[in-house]
Design a protein around this motif. Structure first.
Motif, PDB file in Angstrom:
ATOM      1  N   HIS A  15       0.833  -1.211   0.000  1.00  0.00           N
ATOM      2  CA  HIS A  15       0.000   0.000   0.000  1.00  0.00           C
ATOM      3  C   HIS A  15       0.864   1.256   0.000  1.00  0.00           C
ATOM      4  O   HIS A  15       0.560   2.229  -0.693  1.00  0.00           O
ATOM      5  N   ARG A  16       1.958   1.231   0.770  1.00  0.00           N
ATOM      6  CA  ARG A  16       2.875   2.383   0.781  1.00  0.00           C
ATOM      7  C   ARG A  16       3.443   2.615  -0.614  1.00  0.00           C
ATOM      8  O   ARG A  16       3.497   3.744  -1.104  1.00  0.00           O
ATOM      9  N   HIS A  17       3.857   1.538  -1.271  1.00  0.00           N
ATOM     10  CA  HIS A  17       4.414   1.664  -2.622  1.00  0.00           C
ATOM     11  C   HIS A  17       3.369   2.229  -3.594  1.00  0.00           C
ATOM     12  O   HIS A  17       3.680   3.111  -4.410  1.00  0.00           O
ATOM     13  N   ALA A  18       2.137   1.751  -3.493  1.00  0.00           N
ATOM     14  CA  ALA A  18       1.075   2.244  -4.375  1.00  0.00           C
ATOM     15  C   ALA A  18       0.832   3.738  -4.152  1.00  0.00           C
ATOM     16  O   ALA A  18       0.661   4.496  -5.116  1.00  0.00           O
ATOM     17  N   LEU A  19       0.820   4.166  -2.896  1.00  0.00           N
ATOM     18  CA  LEU A  19       0.626   5.590  -2.609  1.00  0.00           C
ATOM     19  C   LEU A  19       1.813   6.421  -3.080  1.00  0.00           C
ATOM     20  O   LEU A  19       1.633   7.522  -3.599  1.00  0.00           O
ATOM     21  N   MET A  20       3.012   5.897  -2.916  1.00  0.00           N
ATOM     22  CA  MET A  20       4.194   6.624  -3.385  1.00  0.00           C
ATOM     23  C   MET A  20       4.143   6.801  -4.899  1.00  0.00           C
ATOM     24  O   MET A  20       4.493   7.867  -5.414  1.00  0.00           O
TER      25      MET A  20
END
Length: 52
Positions: A15-20
């Motif tokens: 999820h962090r990667h997707a938001l980044m």
């Protein structure tokens, strides 16, 4: 964070990667600043409010 949410570390990382990617953030601090700018963060962290 993952344990507190009852999800796996890998899920948090995904999820962090997707938001980044969505916010075009190249670092975690840039991601946090963008989330703050968009009003996505609480005004006070849970530890400051007396939460877990």
């Amino acid at each position: 964070m993952a344990q507190g949410l009852g999800i796996s570390v890998r899920t948090v990382e995904s999820h962090r990667h997707a938001l980044m990617t969505l916010f075009q953030a190249h670092s975690t601090i840039t991601l946090l600043r963008e989330a703050e700018r968009r009003g996505m963060l609480p005004l006070q962290p849970a530890w400051h409010r007396g939460g877990a």
